[in-house]
Motif scaffolding. Sequence first.
Motif, PDB file in Angstrom:
ATOM      1  N   LYS A 263       0.897  -1.226  -0.177  1.00 46.11           N
ATOM      2  CA  LYS A 263      -0.058   0.062   0.220  1.00 46.11           C
ATOM      3  C   LYS A 263       0.914   1.384   0.110  1.00 46.11           C
ATOM      4  CE  LYS A 263      -3.257   2.568   2.975  1.00 46.11           C
ATOM      5  NZ  LYS A 263      -4.136   2.747   4.040  1.00 46.11           N
ATOM      6  N   LEU A 265      -0.010   4.841  -0.089  1.00 45.26           N
ATOM      7  CA  LEU A 265      -0.525   6.268  -0.027  1.00 45.26           C
ATOM      8  C   LEU A 265       0.405   7.153   0.509  1.00 45.26           C
ATOM      9  CD1 LEU A 265      -3.707   7.023  -0.278  1.00 45.26           C
ATOM     10  CD2 LEU A 265      -3.163   4.736  -0.300  1.00 45.26           C
ATOM     11  N   ASP A 268      -2.395  10.361   3.258  1.00 43.50           N
ATOM     12  CA  ASP A 268      -3.808   9.814   3.315  1.00 43.50           C
ATOM     13  C   ASP A 268      -4.440  11.117   4.259  1.00 43.50           C
ATOM     14  OD1 ASP A 268      -6.168   8.811   3.788  1.00 43.50           O
ATOM     15  OD2 ASP A 268      -5.655   7.109   4.915  1.00 43.50           O
ATOM     16  N   ASP A 286       1.774   6.674   5.209  1.00 43.66           N
ATOM     17  CA  ASP A 286       0.790   5.768   4.749  1.00 43.66           C
ATOM     18  C   ASP A 286       1.323   4.817   3.628  1.00 43.66           C
ATOM     19  OD1 ASP A 286      -1.661   4.317   5.442  1.00 43.66           O
ATOM     20  OD2 ASP A 286      -2.795   5.610   4.388  1.00 43.66           O
ATOM     21  N   GLU A 347      -9.500   3.759   2.413  1.00 38.97           N
ATOM     22  CA  GLU A 347      -8.933   3.961   1.117  1.00 38.97           C
ATOM     23  C   GLU A 347      -8.058   2.845   0.605  1.00 38.97           C
ATOM     24  OE1 GLU A 347      -7.675   5.618   3.349  1.00 38.97           O
ATOM     25  OE2 GLU A 347      -5.487   5.223   2.873  1.00 38.97           O
ATOM     26  N   THR A 373      -0.227  -0.224   6.016  1.00 42.46           N
ATOM     27  CA  THR A 373      -0.747   0.512   7.031  1.00 42.46           C
ATOM     28  C   THR A 373      -2.160   0.712   6.956  1.00 42.46           C
ATOM     29  OG1 THR A 373      -0.226   2.539   5.900  1.00 42.46           O
ATOM     30  CG2 THR A 373       1.599   1.716   7.396  1.00 42.46           C
TER      31      THR A 373
END
Length: 497
Positions: A263, A265, A268, A286, A347, A373
Amino acid sequence: MAAAPSLSFSKTLEADAPVVVILVDPDNRAGATGNALIGQTTGGFERAVAATGFSGKPGSFLDILAPAGLSAGRLILAGVGAAAEFDDKAALKLGGQVYGKLKELKVKAATVVLETSGGPLSPELGAEFLLGLRLRAYEFDKYKTAKKDEATGPVAVTVVAEHSGKLKKAWAEVEPVADGVVIARDLVHEAPNALGPQEFAAEAEKLKKLGVEVEVLGEKDLRKIGMGALLAVAQGSVRPPRVVVMKWNGGKDGDRPAVFIGKGLVFDSGGISIKPAAGMEDMKADMGGAAAVTGLFRALAGRKAKVNAIGLLGIVENMPDGGSYRPGDILTSLSGQTIEVVNTDAEGRLVLADVLTYAADRFKPVFMINLATLTGAIGVALGSQMAGLFSNDDQLAGELVKAGEDTGERLWRMPMGPEYDKLIDSRFADMKNSGGRSAGSITAAQFLKRFVGETPWAHLDIAGTAMSSPETDINRAWASGYGVRLLDRLVRTRFEG
Ligand code: BES
Ligand code: MN
Ligand code: ZN
Protein backbone atom coordinates in the motif's frame (compact mmCIF):
# COMPACT_ATOMS: atom_id res chain seq x y z
CA MET A 1 20.26 9.68 6.16
CA ALA A 2 23.20 9.98 8.53
CA ALA A 3 26.34 8.29 7.35
CA ALA A 4 26.83 4.80 8.72
CA PRO A 5 30.23 4.28 10.33
CA SER A 6 32.89 3.05 7.94
CA LEU A 7 33.79 -0.56 8.66
CA SER A 8 37.13 -2.27 8.46
CA PHE A 9 37.97 -5.87 9.10
CA SER A 10 41.08 -7.18 10.79
CA LYS A 11 42.38 -10.56 11.94
CA THR A 12 44.29 -9.22 14.90
CA LEU A 13 44.01 -6.43 17.40
CA GLU A 14 46.48 -3.62 16.86
CA ALA A 15 48.48 -2.96 20.01
CA ASP A 16 47.83 0.77 19.92
CA ALA A 17 44.08 0.73 19.18
CA PRO A 18 42.80 3.69 21.22
CA VAL A 19 39.35 2.31 22.10
CA VAL A 20 38.75 -1.41 22.36
CA VAL A 21 35.40 -3.11 22.97
CA ILE A 22 35.43 -6.68 24.22
CA LEU A 23 32.50 -9.01 24.85
CA VAL A 24 32.20 -10.28 28.40
CA ASP A 25 29.96 -12.93 29.98
CA PRO A 26 28.41 -12.93 33.47
CA ASP A 27 31.46 -14.68 34.93
CA ASN A 28 33.55 -11.80 33.61
CA ARG A 29 35.23 -13.91 31.02
CA ALA A 30 35.91 -12.74 27.51
CA GLY A 31 37.39 -14.45 24.47
CA ALA A 32 41.12 -15.15 24.21
CA THR A 33 42.03 -11.66 22.96
CA GLY A 34 39.92 -9.96 25.61
CA ASN A 35 41.24 -12.17 28.39
CA ALA A 36 44.80 -11.42 27.31
CA LEU A 37 44.07 -7.69 27.43
CA ILE A 38 42.54 -7.97 30.86
CA GLY A 39 45.50 -10.05 31.99
CA GLN A 40 47.84 -7.20 31.09
CA THR A 41 46.07 -4.72 33.29
CA THR A 42 47.39 -4.39 36.80
CA GLY A 43 44.40 -4.99 39.01
CA GLY A 44 42.49 -2.21 37.31
CA PHE A 45 39.97 -4.48 35.74
CA GLU A 46 39.18 -6.54 38.85
CA ARG A 47 38.83 -3.40 40.90
CA ALA A 48 36.65 -1.69 38.32
CA VAL A 49 34.32 -4.68 38.14
CA ALA A 50 34.12 -4.94 41.91
CA ALA A 51 33.43 -1.24 42.25
CA THR A 52 30.74 -1.02 39.56
CA GLY A 53 29.01 -4.35 39.94
CA PHE A 54 29.36 -4.94 36.19
CA SER A 55 27.65 -8.23 35.60
CA GLY A 56 28.13 -9.12 31.95
CA LYS A 57 24.36 -9.02 31.46
CA PRO A 58 23.25 -8.33 27.89
CA GLY A 59 23.08 -4.58 27.39
CA SER A 60 25.39 -3.74 30.29
CA PHE A 61 28.66 -1.89 29.76
CA LEU A 62 31.77 -1.03 31.72
CA ASP A 63 33.96 1.77 30.46
CA ILE A 64 37.50 1.55 31.84
CA LEU A 65 39.50 4.69 31.13
CA ALA A 66 43.27 4.52 30.73
CA PRO A 67 43.59 0.98 32.09
CA ALA A 68 46.89 0.60 33.90
CA GLY A 69 49.24 -1.65 31.96
CA LEU A 70 47.45 -1.26 28.63
CA SER A 71 48.31 0.89 25.66
CA ALA A 72 44.62 1.25 24.81
CA GLY A 73 43.24 4.52 26.09
CA ARG A 74 39.95 2.95 26.87
CA LEU A 75 38.70 -0.59 27.34
CA ILE A 76 34.94 -1.01 27.07
CA LEU A 77 33.44 -4.23 28.33
CA ALA A 78 30.15 -5.14 26.68
CA GLY A 79 28.02 -7.63 28.55
CA VAL A 80 26.68 -10.38 26.31
CA GLY A 81 25.22 -12.89 28.77
CA ALA A 82 26.04 -16.59 28.71
CA ALA A 83 28.09 -17.48 25.64
CA ALA A 84 25.96 -20.57 24.97
CA GLU A 85 22.86 -18.41 24.57
CA PHE A 86 24.48 -15.88 22.28
CA ASP A 87 22.53 -16.36 19.05
CA ASP A 88 21.83 -14.27 15.95
CA LYS A 89 19.17 -12.21 17.67
CA ALA A 90 21.54 -11.46 20.53
CA ALA A 91 24.27 -10.51 18.04
CA LEU A 92 21.91 -8.14 16.23
CA LYS A 93 20.94 -6.44 19.48
CA LEU A 94 24.53 -6.27 20.64
CA GLY A 95 25.53 -4.44 17.47
CA GLY A 96 22.89 -1.83 18.23
CA GLN A 97 23.84 -1.58 21.90
CA VAL A 98 27.54 -1.17 21.14
CA TYR A 99 26.81 1.56 18.62
CA GLY A 100 24.57 3.31 21.15
CA LYS A 101 27.24 3.13 23.86
CA LEU A 102 29.99 4.46 21.60
CA LYS A 103 27.74 7.32 20.56
CA GLU A 104 26.83 8.09 24.17
CA LEU A 105 30.54 8.15 25.08
CA LYS A 106 31.24 10.34 22.04
CA VAL A 107 33.81 7.85 20.80
CA LYS A 108 34.57 8.50 17.14
CA ALA A 109 36.65 5.42 16.30
CA ALA A 110 36.63 2.05 18.01
CA THR A 111 37.81 -1.51 17.60
CA VAL A 112 35.42 -4.32 18.53
CA VAL A 113 36.78 -7.78 19.22
CA LEU A 114 34.16 -10.25 17.97
CA GLU A 115 34.82 -13.02 20.43
CA THR A 116 32.94 -14.29 23.45
CA SER A 117 34.17 -16.66 26.11
CA GLY A 118 32.73 -19.36 23.82
CA GLY A 119 35.24 -18.45 21.11
CA PRO A 120 35.26 -16.29 17.99
CA LEU A 121 31.83 -15.33 16.68
CA SER A 122 30.80 -17.23 13.58
CA PRO A 123 30.81 -15.08 10.43
CA GLU A 124 26.99 -15.22 10.46
CA LEU A 125 26.77 -13.88 14.00
CA GLY A 126 29.39 -11.29 13.15
CA ALA A 127 27.31 -10.12 10.21
CA GLU A 128 24.21 -9.83 12.43
CA PHE A 129 26.28 -7.73 14.82
CA LEU A 130 27.18 -5.40 11.95
CA LEU A 131 23.55 -5.27 10.85
CA GLY A 132 22.54 -4.14 14.33
CA LEU A 133 25.30 -1.54 14.34
CA ARG A 134 24.26 -0.19 10.96
CA LEU A 135 20.54 -0.02 11.76
CA ARG A 136 21.10 1.68 15.09
CA ALA A 137 23.28 4.28 13.36
CA TYR A 138 20.43 5.24 11.04
CA GLU A 139 19.08 8.76 11.33
CA PHE A 140 16.86 10.83 9.03
CA ASP A 141 18.52 14.21 9.11
CA LYS A 142 18.49 15.37 5.51
CA TYR A 143 16.37 18.41 6.35
CA LYS A 144 18.39 19.49 9.38
CA THR A 145 20.42 22.43 8.19
CA ALA A 146 22.40 22.72 11.41
CA LYS A 147 24.01 19.36 12.14
CA LYS A 148 25.27 18.96 15.66
CA ASP A 149 28.71 17.41 15.58
CA GLU A 150 28.63 16.06 19.13
CA ALA A 151 25.37 14.29 18.37
CA THR A 152 26.93 12.10 15.68
CA GLY A 153 28.07 8.63 16.60
CA PRO A 154 31.25 6.72 15.77
CA VAL A 155 32.54 7.30 12.27
CA ALA A 156 34.91 4.35 12.04
CA VAL A 157 34.54 0.87 13.48
CA THR A 158 37.14 -1.85 13.10
CA VAL A 159 36.05 -5.38 13.81
CA VAL A 160 38.58 -7.93 14.86
CA ALA A 161 37.55 -11.41 13.84
CA GLU A 162 39.57 -14.57 13.49
CA HIS A 163 37.88 -15.34 10.15
CA SER A 164 37.79 -11.77 8.95
CA GLY A 165 37.63 -12.82 5.29
CA LYS A 166 34.60 -15.02 5.94
CA LEU A 167 33.02 -12.26 7.99
CA LYS A 168 33.44 -9.85 5.11
CA LYS A 169 31.71 -12.36 2.85
CA ALA A 170 28.88 -12.92 5.32
CA TRP A 171 28.45 -9.15 5.64
CA ALA A 172 28.26 -8.81 1.86
CA GLU A 173 25.16 -11.07 2.06
CA VAL A 174 23.59 -9.09 4.88
CA GLU A 175 24.55 -5.53 3.97
CA PRO A 176 21.96 -5.39 1.14
CA VAL A 177 19.30 -6.18 3.73
CA ALA A 178 20.53 -3.26 5.83
CA ASP A 179 20.40 -1.09 2.71
CA GLY A 180 16.84 -2.26 2.12
CA VAL A 181 15.76 -1.34 5.65
CA VAL A 182 17.42 2.06 5.25
CA ILE A 183 15.59 2.70 1.97
CA ALA A 184 12.28 1.77 3.58
CA ARG A 185 12.91 4.07 6.55
CA ASP A 186 14.00 6.93 4.29
CA LEU A 187 10.89 6.61 2.13
CA VAL A 188 8.60 6.59 5.16
CA HIS A 189 10.30 9.65 6.64
CA GLU A 190 10.31 11.63 3.41
CA ALA A 191 7.99 14.62 3.38
CA PRO A 192 4.85 14.16 1.28
CA ASN A 193 5.45 17.31 -0.75
CA ALA A 194 8.73 15.78 -1.89
CA LEU A 195 7.42 12.26 -2.41
CA GLY A 196 4.38 12.05 -4.64
CA PRO A 197 3.44 9.02 -6.73
CA GLN A 198 5.75 10.06 -9.54
CA GLU A 199 8.73 10.58 -7.23
CA PHE A 200 8.06 7.30 -5.46
CA ALA A 201 8.01 5.45 -8.77
CA ALA A 202 11.30 7.12 -9.67
CA GLU A 203 12.82 5.79 -6.44
CA ALA A 204 11.74 2.27 -7.40
CA GLU A 205 13.23 2.77 -10.86
CA LYS A 206 16.62 3.32 -9.25
CA LEU A 207 16.65 -0.43 -8.54
CA LYS A 208 17.12 -1.02 -12.26
CA LYS A 209 20.83 -0.55 -11.83
CA LEU A 210 20.84 -3.61 -9.55
CA GLY A 211 19.14 -5.73 -12.19
CA VAL A 212 15.52 -5.31 -11.10
CA GLU A 213 13.11 -4.86 -14.03
CA VAL A 214 10.83 -1.94 -13.24
CA GLU A 215 7.66 -1.09 -15.10
CA VAL A 216 5.63 2.01 -14.17
CA LEU A 217 1.93 2.15 -15.02
CA GLY A 218 0.45 5.64 -15.27
CA GLU A 219 -3.12 6.85 -15.00
CA LYS A 220 -3.97 6.07 -18.61
CA ASP A 221 -2.64 2.51 -18.28
CA LEU A 222 -4.61 2.02 -15.09
CA ARG A 223 -7.79 3.23 -16.73
CA LYS A 224 -7.22 0.88 -19.64
CA ILE A 225 -6.64 -2.02 -17.28
CA GLY A 226 -9.80 -1.08 -15.36
CA MET A 227 -8.57 -0.31 -11.87
CA GLY A 228 -11.77 1.57 -10.97
CA ALA A 229 -11.31 1.30 -7.19
CA LEU A 230 -7.71 2.54 -7.14
CA LEU A 231 -8.51 5.37 -9.56
CA ALA A 232 -11.43 6.55 -7.44
CA VAL A 233 -9.12 7.09 -4.47
CA ALA A 234 -6.66 8.97 -6.67
CA GLN A 235 -9.17 11.31 -8.31
CA GLY A 236 -9.10 14.00 -5.61
CA SER A 237 -5.38 14.57 -5.93
CA VAL A 238 -3.58 16.73 -8.48
CA ARG A 239 -0.84 14.12 -8.43
CA PRO A 240 -1.94 11.15 -10.54
CA PRO A 241 -1.39 7.58 -9.31
CA ARG A 242 1.21 5.05 -10.33
CA VAL A 243 1.36 1.31 -10.08
CA VAL A 244 4.93 0.05 -10.05
CA VAL A 245 5.80 -3.49 -11.09
CA MET A 246 9.22 -4.75 -10.02
CA LYS A 247 10.62 -8.08 -11.20
CA TRP A 248 13.54 -9.92 -9.74
CA ASN A 249 14.31 -13.06 -11.71
CA GLY A 250 16.84 -14.80 -9.50
CA GLY A 251 15.12 -18.20 -9.56
CA LYS A 252 14.73 -20.91 -12.16
CA ASP A 253 13.12 -20.00 -15.45
CA GLY A 254 9.45 -20.85 -15.32
CA ASP A 255 9.19 -21.05 -11.54
CA ARG A 256 6.06 -19.22 -10.48
CA PRO A 257 6.87 -15.99 -8.67
CA ALA A 258 6.30 -14.89 -5.13
CA VAL A 259 4.38 -11.62 -5.20
CA PHE A 260 4.76 -8.81 -2.67
CA ILE A 261 2.31 -5.91 -2.73
CA GLY A 262 2.60 -2.62 -0.89
CA LYS A 263 0.00 0.00 0.00
CA GLY A 264 1.54 3.26 -1.11
CA LEU A 265 -0.60 6.17 0.05
CA VAL A 266 1.93 8.99 -0.20
CA PHE A 267 -0.50 10.97 1.91
CA ASP A 268 -3.82 9.97 3.42
CA SER A 269 -5.88 12.97 4.47
CA GLY A 270 -8.96 10.78 4.67
CA GLY A 271 -10.42 12.53 1.63
CA ILE A 272 -13.98 13.85 2.01
CA SER A 273 -14.28 11.76 5.21
CA ILE A 274 -11.40 13.91 6.37
CA LYS A 275 -9.24 12.95 9.32
CA PRO A 276 -8.92 15.15 12.42
CA ALA A 277 -6.07 17.68 12.26
CA ALA A 278 -4.11 16.30 15.21
CA GLY A 279 -1.43 13.92 13.99
CA MET A 280 -2.49 14.09 10.36
CA GLU A 281 1.14 14.73 9.40
CA ASP A 282 1.84 11.10 10.30
CA MET A 283 -0.15 10.08 7.25
CA LYS A 284 2.91 10.75 5.10
CA ALA A 285 3.83 7.27 6.33
CA ASP A 286 0.78 5.62 4.79
CA MET A 287 3.10 4.23 2.15
CA GLY A 288 4.98 2.09 4.69
CA GLY A 289 3.89 -1.10 2.91
CA ALA A 290 5.16 0.10 -0.46
CA ALA A 291 8.37 1.30 1.22
CA ALA A 292 8.96 -2.14 2.74
CA VAL A 293 8.40 -3.88 -0.60
CA THR A 294 10.83 -1.46 -2.28
CA GLY A 295 13.38 -2.13 0.47
CA LEU A 296 12.83 -5.87 0.08
CA PHE A 297 13.64 -5.70 -3.64
CA ARG A 298 16.78 -3.70 -2.83
CA ALA A 299 17.77 -6.54 -0.50
CA LEU A 300 16.88 -9.39 -2.89
CA ALA A 301 18.70 -7.82 -5.83
CA GLY A 302 21.67 -6.74 -3.74
CA ARG A 303 22.33 -10.24 -2.52
CA LYS A 304 21.18 -11.89 -5.75
CA ALA A 305 18.50 -13.96 -4.06
CA LYS A 306 17.61 -17.23 -5.75
CA VAL A 307 13.94 -16.47 -6.20
CA ASN A 308 11.55 -15.20 -8.82
CA ALA A 309 9.77 -12.32 -7.14
CA ILE A 310 7.36 -9.64 -8.24
CA GLY A 311 6.82 -6.44 -6.29
CA LEU A 312 3.72 -4.34 -6.87
CA LEU A 313 3.22 -0.87 -5.43
CA GLY A 314 -0.12 0.92 -5.50
CA ILE A 315 0.93 4.55 -5.16
CA VAL A 316 -1.85 7.06 -4.67
CA GLU A 317 -2.68 10.25 -2.77
CA ASN A 318 -6.01 10.57 -0.92
CA MET A 319 -7.14 14.21 -0.88
CA PRO A 320 -10.37 16.20 -0.41
CA ASP A 321 -11.27 18.17 -3.52
CA GLY A 322 -14.20 19.10 -5.74
CA GLY A 323 -13.25 16.13 -7.85
CA SER A 324 -12.82 13.66 -5.00
CA TYR A 325 -14.71 10.43 -4.72
CA ARG A 326 -17.39 10.64 -2.06
CA PRO A 327 -19.35 8.58 0.43
CA GLY A 328 -22.21 6.98 -1.48
CA ASP A 329 -20.23 6.47 -4.67
CA ILE A 330 -20.41 2.97 -6.08
CA LEU A 331 -17.22 1.81 -7.74
CA THR A 332 -16.56 -1.03 -10.14
CA SER A 333 -13.30 -2.70 -9.23
CA LEU A 334 -10.96 -4.46 -11.64
CA SER A 335 -12.44 -7.77 -10.48
CA GLY A 336 -15.89 -6.61 -11.64
CA GLN A 337 -17.20 -6.58 -8.08
CA THR A 338 -18.93 -3.36 -7.04
CA ILE A 339 -18.10 -1.40 -3.90
CA GLU A 340 -20.22 1.15 -2.08
CA VAL A 341 -17.98 3.81 -0.57
CA VAL A 342 -19.20 4.57 2.95
CA ASN A 343 -15.98 6.19 4.13
CA THR A 344 -13.36 7.72 1.86
CA ASP A 345 -10.80 7.20 4.62
CA ALA A 346 -11.03 3.44 4.11
CA GLU A 347 -9.01 3.96 0.92
CA GLY A 348 -6.10 1.56 1.30
CA ARG A 349 -8.29 -1.49 0.79
CA LEU A 350 -9.66 0.03 -2.43
CA VAL A 351 -6.16 0.49 -3.80
CA LEU A 352 -5.10 -2.99 -2.72
CA ALA A 353 -8.24 -4.64 -4.07
CA ASP A 354 -7.33 -3.75 -7.64
CA VAL A 355 -3.65 -4.53 -7.23
CA LEU A 356 -4.45 -7.94 -5.70
CA THR A 357 -6.75 -8.77 -8.62
CA TYR A 358 -4.10 -7.65 -11.08
CA ALA A 359 -1.38 -9.65 -9.32
CA ALA A 360 -3.34 -12.89 -9.25
CA ASP A 361 -4.44 -12.60 -12.91
CA ARG A 362 -1.17 -11.50 -14.44
CA PHE A 363 1.43 -13.40 -12.42
CA LYS A 364 -0.23 -16.61 -11.18
CA PRO A 365 1.89 -16.37 -8.03
CA VAL A 366 2.92 -19.20 -5.68
CA PHE A 367 1.70 -16.84 -3.01
CA MET A 368 1.01 -13.18 -2.56
CA ILE A 369 1.72 -11.13 0.51
CA ASN A 370 0.51 -7.57 0.90
CA LEU A 371 1.83 -5.10 3.43
CA ALA A 372 -0.28 -2.13 4.40
CA THR A 373 -0.67 0.54 7.04
CA LEU A 374 -4.31 -0.39 6.76
CA THR A 375 -6.08 0.28 10.04
CA GLY A 376 -5.56 2.28 13.21
CA ALA A 377 -7.35 -0.58 14.93
CA ILE A 378 -4.39 -2.93 14.53
CA GLY A 379 -2.29 -0.57 16.61
CA VAL A 380 -4.98 -0.60 19.29
CA ALA A 381 -4.95 -4.41 19.30
CA LEU A 382 -1.23 -5.17 19.02
CA GLY A 383 0.65 -1.94 19.67
CA SER A 384 3.99 -1.51 17.96
CA GLN A 385 5.28 -4.88 19.15
CA MET A 386 3.60 -7.02 16.51
CA ALA A 387 1.97 -6.58 13.14
CA GLY A 388 -1.34 -8.25 12.34
CA LEU A 389 -1.28 -11.29 10.08
CA PHE A 390 -4.36 -12.38 8.15
CA SER A 391 -4.14 -15.32 5.80
CA ASN A 392 -6.10 -17.92 3.86
CA ASP A 393 -3.19 -20.38 4.03
CA ASP A 394 -1.93 -22.06 7.19
CA GLN A 395 1.45 -22.99 5.75
CA LEU A 396 2.25 -19.49 4.56
CA ALA A 397 0.98 -18.04 7.83
CA GLY A 398 3.18 -20.44 9.80
CA GLU A 399 6.25 -19.56 7.78
CA LEU A 400 5.59 -15.87 8.29
CA VAL A 401 5.14 -16.23 12.05
CA LYS A 402 8.40 -18.19 12.19
CA ALA A 403 10.27 -15.58 10.13
CA GLY A 404 8.85 -12.96 12.48
CA GLU A 405 10.13 -14.73 15.59
CA ASP A 406 13.53 -15.30 13.97
CA THR A 407 14.01 -11.67 12.93
CA GLY A 408 12.20 -9.93 15.78
CA GLU A 409 9.74 -8.42 13.28
CA ARG A 410 6.92 -10.25 14.93
CA LEU A 411 3.47 -11.17 13.72
CA TRP A 412 0.29 -12.18 15.45
CA ARG A 413 -2.23 -14.15 13.43
CA MET A 414 -5.68 -12.64 13.59
CA PRO A 415 -8.99 -14.42 13.01
CA MET A 416 -11.05 -14.32 9.82
CA GLY A 417 -14.37 -15.89 8.93
CA PRO A 418 -17.82 -15.52 7.42
CA GLU A 419 -19.18 -13.90 10.61
CA TYR A 420 -16.83 -11.00 9.96
CA ASP A 421 -17.23 -11.08 6.21
CA LYS A 422 -20.94 -10.35 6.37
CA LEU A 423 -20.24 -7.07 8.18
CA ILE A 424 -19.14 -5.55 4.87
CA ASP A 425 -22.16 -6.63 2.83
CA SER A 426 -23.84 -3.58 1.29
CA ARG A 427 -27.45 -2.76 0.67
CA PHE A 428 -26.67 -1.26 -2.74
CA ALA A 429 -23.55 -2.96 -4.06
CA ASP A 430 -21.59 -6.21 -3.65
CA MET A 431 -19.85 -4.80 -0.60
CA LYS A 432 -19.11 -1.59 1.27
CA ASN A 433 -15.63 -0.36 2.04
CA SER A 434 -15.99 -0.23 5.82
CA GLY A 435 -17.70 -2.38 8.40
CA GLY A 436 -17.49 0.33 11.06
CA ARG A 437 -15.41 0.51 14.19
CA SER A 438 -15.68 -2.89 15.77
CA ALA A 439 -13.26 -5.53 14.48
CA GLY A 440 -11.98 -2.84 12.12
CA SER A 441 -8.76 -4.63 11.21
CA ILE A 442 -10.55 -7.90 10.58
CA THR A 443 -13.28 -6.47 8.36
CA ALA A 444 -10.56 -4.68 6.38
CA ALA A 445 -8.86 -8.05 5.86
CA GLN A 446 -12.17 -9.64 4.88
CA PHE A 447 -12.55 -6.92 2.27
CA LEU A 448 -9.15 -7.72 0.76
CA LYS A 449 -9.91 -11.44 0.79
CA ARG A 450 -12.79 -10.85 -1.61
CA PHE A 451 -10.19 -9.93 -4.27
CA VAL A 452 -7.76 -12.77 -3.69
CA GLY A 453 -9.38 -15.89 -5.15
CA GLU A 454 -7.60 -19.20 -4.60
CA THR A 455 -4.02 -17.91 -4.40
CA PRO A 456 -2.29 -18.50 -1.05
CA TRP A 457 -2.31 -15.03 0.45
CA ALA A 458 -1.30 -13.12 3.53
CA HIS A 459 -2.10 -9.58 4.54
CA LEU A 460 0.20 -7.86 7.04
CA ASP A 461 -1.38 -4.85 8.72
CA ILE A 462 1.67 -2.78 9.69
CA ALA A 463 -0.07 0.44 10.76
CA GLY A 464 1.21 -0.11 14.32
CA THR A 465 4.74 -1.20 13.48
CA ALA A 466 5.88 0.93 10.52
CA MET A 467 5.93 4.37 12.16
CA SER A 468 5.96 6.14 15.53
CA SER A 469 8.42 3.43 16.49
CA PRO A 470 9.50 2.90 20.08
CA GLU A 471 13.21 3.12 20.84
CA THR A 472 14.83 -0.27 20.37
CA ASP A 473 18.40 -1.51 20.28
CA ILE A 474 18.40 -1.40 16.50
CA ASN A 475 16.29 1.67 15.79
CA ARG A 476 16.09 5.20 17.17
CA ALA A 477 14.25 6.70 14.21
CA TRP A 478 10.53 7.29 13.76
CA ALA A 479 10.17 4.79 10.94
CA SER A 480 11.24 1.20 11.54
CA GLY A 481 11.50 -0.26 8.05
CA TYR A 482 9.33 -3.09 9.37
CA GLY A 483 8.87 -5.92 6.90
CA VAL A 484 12.14 -5.86 4.98
CA ARG A 485 14.04 -8.21 7.27
CA LEU A 486 10.93 -10.31 7.84
CA LEU A 487 10.26 -10.95 4.16
CA ASP A 488 13.92 -11.35 3.26
CA ARG A 489 14.01 -14.13 5.87
CA LEU A 490 10.85 -15.71 4.49
CA VAL A 491 12.36 -15.75 1.01
CA ARG A 492 15.57 -17.32 2.34
CA THR A 493 13.82 -20.13 4.15
CA ARG A 494 11.19 -20.85 1.49
CA PHE A 495 13.31 -20.55 -1.67
CA GLU A 496 16.95 -20.68 -0.68
CA GLY A 497 17.02 -23.20 2.18
N1 BES B 1 -4.01 4.88 6.79
C1 BES B 1 -5.10 4.65 7.66
C2 BES B 1 -4.75 3.72 8.82
C3 BES B 1 -3.69 4.20 9.77
C4 BES B 1 -4.06 4.79 10.96
C5 BES B 1 -2.38 3.98 9.52
C6 BES B 1 -3.10 5.19 11.86
C7 BES B 1 -1.41 4.38 10.42
C8 BES B 1 -1.76 4.97 11.60
C9 BES B 1 -6.26 4.06 6.90
O1 BES B 1 -6.38 4.43 5.57
C10 BES B 1 -7.49 4.50 7.59
O2 BES B 1 -7.76 5.66 7.57
N2 BES B 1 -8.20 3.57 8.20
C11 BES B 1 -9.38 3.87 8.90
C12 BES B 1 -10.45 2.88 8.49
C13 BES B 1 -11.85 3.28 8.85
C14 BES B 1 -12.25 4.53 8.09
C15 BES B 1 -12.76 2.15 8.49
C16 BES B 1 -9.08 3.75 10.39
O3 BES B 1 -8.22 2.96 10.77
O4 BES B 1 -9.66 4.52 11.16
MN1 MN C 1 -7.45 6.28 5.38
ZN1 ZN D 1 -4.61 4.98 4.65
